[in-house]
Scaffold this active site. Structure first.
Site, short mmCIF file in Angstrom:
data_model
loop_
_atom_site.label_atom_id
_atom_site.label_comp_id
_atom_site.label_asym_id
_atom_site.label_seq_id
_atom_site.Cartn_x
_atom_site.Cartn_y
_atom_site.Cartn_z
N LEU A 27 42.67 50.65 47.28
CA LEU A 27 42.94 49.89 48.50
C LEU A 27 44.33 49.26 48.43
O LEU A 27 45.18 49.47 49.30
CB LEU A 27 41.86 48.79 48.67
CG LEU A 27 42.08 47.75 49.77
CD1 LEU A 27 42.05 48.41 51.15
CD2 LEU A 27 41.03 46.64 49.70
N GLU A 49 48.09 48.08 47.86
CA GLU A 49 49.41 48.73 47.91
C GLU A 49 50.47 47.69 47.56
O GLU A 49 50.20 46.49 47.61
CB GLU A 49 49.67 49.31 49.31
CG GLU A 49 48.66 50.37 49.69
CD GLU A 49 48.93 51.00 51.06
OE1 GLU A 49 49.98 50.69 51.67
OE2 GLU A 49 48.09 51.80 51.48
N ALA A 65 50.52 45.32 50.29
CA ALA A 65 49.21 44.95 50.84
C ALA A 65 48.28 44.57 49.69
O ALA A 65 47.56 45.41 49.16
CB ALA A 65 48.62 46.10 51.65
N ILE A 91 45.80 50.12 40.37
CA ILE A 91 44.49 50.76 40.51
C ILE A 91 43.78 50.85 39.16
O ILE A 91 44.25 51.54 38.24
CB ILE A 91 44.63 52.17 41.15
CG1 ILE A 91 45.33 52.06 42.52
CG2 ILE A 91 43.27 52.86 41.27
CD1 ILE A 91 44.68 51.13 43.53
N THR A 92 42.65 50.14 39.08
CA THR A 92 41.83 50.18 37.86
C THR A 92 41.25 51.58 37.71
O THR A 92 40.73 52.14 38.68
CB THR A 92 40.69 49.14 37.98
OG1 THR A 92 41.27 47.86 38.11
CG2 THR A 92 39.78 49.18 36.76
N GLN A 120 32.79 13.66 18.74
CA GLN A 120 32.36 13.62 20.14
C GLN A 120 33.35 14.36 21.06
O GLN A 120 32.95 14.97 22.05
CB GLN A 120 32.21 12.17 20.58
CG GLN A 120 31.36 12.03 21.82
CD GLN A 120 31.18 10.58 22.23
OE1 GLN A 120 32.16 9.83 22.35
NE2 GLN A 120 29.96 10.16 22.42
N GLU A 180 40.32 41.86 42.90
CA GLU A 180 39.25 41.96 43.92
C GLU A 180 39.27 40.75 44.85
O GLU A 180 38.24 40.24 45.27
CB GLU A 180 37.90 42.18 43.26
CG GLU A 180 37.84 43.59 42.66
CD GLU A 180 36.46 44.07 42.31
OE1 GLU A 180 35.51 43.71 43.02
OE2 GLU A 180 36.35 44.82 41.34
N1 COS Z 1 32.06 43.20 55.97
C1 COS Z 1 32.19 44.01 57.04
N2 COS Z 1 33.23 43.94 57.91
C2 COS Z 1 34.16 43.00 57.66
C3 COS Z 1 34.09 42.12 56.57
C4 COS Z 1 32.96 42.24 55.71
N3 COS Z 1 32.82 41.44 54.65
N4 COS Z 1 35.15 41.30 56.58
C5 COS Z 1 35.88 41.65 57.65
N5 COS Z 1 35.27 42.67 58.30
C6 COS Z 1 35.73 43.31 59.53
C7 COS Z 1 35.86 42.26 60.63
O1 COS Z 1 34.62 42.09 61.30
C8 COS Z 1 36.91 42.88 61.51
O2 COS Z 1 36.31 43.87 62.32
P1 COS Z 1 36.74 44.08 63.86
O3 COS Z 1 38.18 44.45 63.86
O4 COS Z 1 35.85 45.17 64.33
O5 COS Z 1 36.49 42.76 64.53
C9 COS Z 1 37.84 43.58 60.53
O6 COS Z 1 37.04 43.81 59.35
C10 COS Z 1 39.05 42.78 60.20
O7 COS Z 1 38.63 41.52 59.72
P2 COS Z 1 39.58 40.27 59.58
O8 COS Z 1 40.32 40.09 60.85
O9 COS Z 1 38.79 39.14 59.04
O10 COS Z 1 40.61 40.83 58.48
P3 COS Z 1 41.89 40.19 57.85
O11 COS Z 1 42.99 41.17 57.98
O12 COS Z 1 42.09 38.79 58.36
O13 COS Z 1 41.52 40.15 56.28
C11 COS Z 1 40.56 39.31 54.27
C12 COS Z 1 40.41 39.53 55.77
C13 COS Z 1 41.68 38.38 53.90
C14 COS Z 1 39.24 38.70 53.85
C15 COS Z 1 40.75 40.69 53.56
O14 COS Z 1 42.01 41.20 53.81
C16 COS Z 1 40.53 40.60 52.07
O15 COS Z 1 39.41 40.65 51.60
N6 COS Z 1 41.64 40.51 51.30
C17 COS Z 1 41.57 40.55 49.88
C18 COS Z 1 41.67 41.99 49.46
C19 COS Z 1 41.18 42.23 48.12
O16 COS Z 1 40.12 41.77 47.71
N7 COS Z 1 41.96 43.01 47.40
C20 COS Z 1 41.58 43.48 46.14
C21 COS Z 1 41.77 44.92 46.15
S1 COS Z 1 40.54 45.82 45.42
S2 COS Z 1 40.69 45.45 43.53
#
Ligand code: COS
Length: 385
Positions: A124, A126, A129, A156-157, A278, A363
């Site tokens: 996921l 980048e 990102a 990427i793990t 302690q 994550e």
């Molecule tokens: N389950 C299902 N759908 C989800 C969701 C979840 N937990 N969280 C968000 N969505 C959906 C939303 O409902 C929304 O859908 P619609 O466009 O249909 O309304 C869409 O995804 C976008 O959601 P949102 O606007 O909340 O997204 P953001 O861009 O604001 O991002 C965060 C939300 C910050 C929570 C997300 O980018 C995130 O988790 N970032 C961290 C990434 C991460 O963990 N990276 C590690 C990489 S893997 S090791």
């Protein structure tokens, strides 16, 4: 504390604990030093059927749940958080397939993952990102029977060691997160290139690398679910896998704590064991209490997921925040209890401290988790008005 595990879960925990003590602990320092991928240990994990745990029985798995995975990750991480990640990272890479794959795709890929013959990786992140996962730029363009992927994933793990890569890419860049889709890409596909292998502070036994797609053509059958579902799949994957990071953090904390107790009992200063002071006792008491609190939350979330809860994003984020912060605090205190020896590589605790740090970062950083938790709280409150 008694968590009333089932007989099966107790057996899994015991098996994983024995494996960690016999096969992981003796080589943890070596792989930390060399940063080589621990293939011999991974092969033993496969022989021990640990990769079958979370795969449904119809695809050669054991049909276990997040709780089983949590127990194994915790036990492995007590010995080495990096080596444990070969398994936990594969679970992460498998979740998109389990969440959105069709039966044909599951039949094709899951048996090799269950046997441990193949590892998986989740792509996921980048360069531009990270926390803002919605800002990915990798594209997947449909041309005839093939999607062509272009872009760079990094950090990427299991990158470069996995056979299967679950990848989030934009099929419709104009639609942002709604234009993202999930794919599976096999190692050996032309245009799938492994870039720089990272030289990390901790979890050094885990392979972390850049995964580059250069006109990488994959059959259109490798789309997981439908176009546009990719961001949702990624978020659901993370909801399910964050308790795994929490379990890794918990294991790291417990491992460091066990060493600290042992050391405190044997180290003598001012004519007595430092465990009689302690100042040390209160540190140990706080460490034990924090570890237990993290364990209680993690097991509760794992059970919630396994019992079929629909929305567990908040609780999953809570488990990661709590356990990651606890791991950092406990491992830092373990180094403190060891004093000068704790700072030296000849002693085991500085590695735990280095390994712990990543659990507050990957994550989703613990700041992002707090954002997720707050988002849920505010949404729930608005719903009840
Ligand atoms: N389950 C299902 N759908 C989800 C969701 C979840 N937990 N969280 C968000 N969505 C959906 C939303 O409902 C929304 O859908 P619609 O466009 O249909 O309304 C869409 O995804 C976008 O959601 P949102 O606007 O909340 O997204 P953001 O861009 O604001 O991002 C965060 C939300 C910050 C929570 C997300 O980018 C995130 O988790 N970032 C961290 C990434 C991460 O963990 N990276 C590690 C990489 S893997 S090791």
């Amino acid at each position: 504390m008694d968590y009333f595990l089932t007989e099966e879960q107790e057996a899994i925990r015991e098996l994983a604990g024995d494996f960690a003590r016999e096969k992981i602990a003796p080589v943890a320092a070596k792989y930390d030093e060399t940063a080589e991928f621990p293939w011999p240990v991974v092969k033993e994990m496969a022989k021990g059927d640990f990769f079958r745990l979370w795969i449904p029985e119809e695809y050669d798995g054991m049909g276990g749940g997040v709780m089983d995975l949590t127990l194994v990750t915790e036990e492995f991480s007590k010995a080495c958080g990096g080596i444990a990640l070969a398994l936990a990272g594969t679970a992460l890479g498998t979740f998109p397939l389990l969440i959105n794959g069709n039966d044909e795709q599951k039949k094709k890929y899951l048996p090799a993952l269950a046997s441990g013959e193949a590892l998986a990786a989740f792509c996921l992140t980048e360069p531009a990102a990270g926390s803002d996962a919605g800002a990915i730029q990798t594209t997947a363009k449909l041309e005839g029977d093939y999607y062509t992927l272009n872009g760079t994933k990094h950090f990427i793990t299991n990158g470069g060691v996995a056979k299967y890569y679950t990848v989030i890419a934009l099929t419709n860049p104009a639609r942002g997160t709604r234009g993202a889709s999930a794919f599976i890409v096999e190692e050996g596909t032309e245009g799938l290139i492994f870039g720089k292998k990272e030289n990390k502070m901790g979890i050094r036994a885990s392979a972390t690398s850049e995964v580059v797609f250069q006109d990488c053509k994959i059959p259109k059958e490798n789309l997981l679910g439908r176009e546009g579902q990719g961001f949702m799949v990624a978020m659901k994957t993370l909801d399910k896998s964050r308790p795994g990071v929490a379990a890794q953090a918990l294991g790291i904390a417990q491992g460091a704590f066990d060493h600290a107790v042992e050391y405190a009992r044997h180290r003598r200063q001012f004519g007595q064991s430092i465990a009689s002071f302690q100042a040390i006792q209160f540190m140990l008491a706080d460490m034990a209490t924090q570890i237990e609190a993290a364990r209680a939350v993690i097991y509760s979330v794992a059970r919630m997921i396994d019992s079929g809860a629909k929305d567990f994003g908040k609780e999953s984020a809570m488990s990661k925040v709590l356990a990651g912060d606890v791991a950092m605090k406990v491992t830092t205190d373990a180094v403190q209890i060891f004093g000068g020896y704790g700072y030296m590589k000849e002693y085991p605790v500085e590695k735990y401290m280095r390994d712990a740090k990543i659990t507050q970062i990957y994550e989703g950083t613990n700041q992002i988790q707090r954002g997720v938790i707050a988002h849920h709280i505010i949404r729930e409150s608005a719903r009840h008005k």
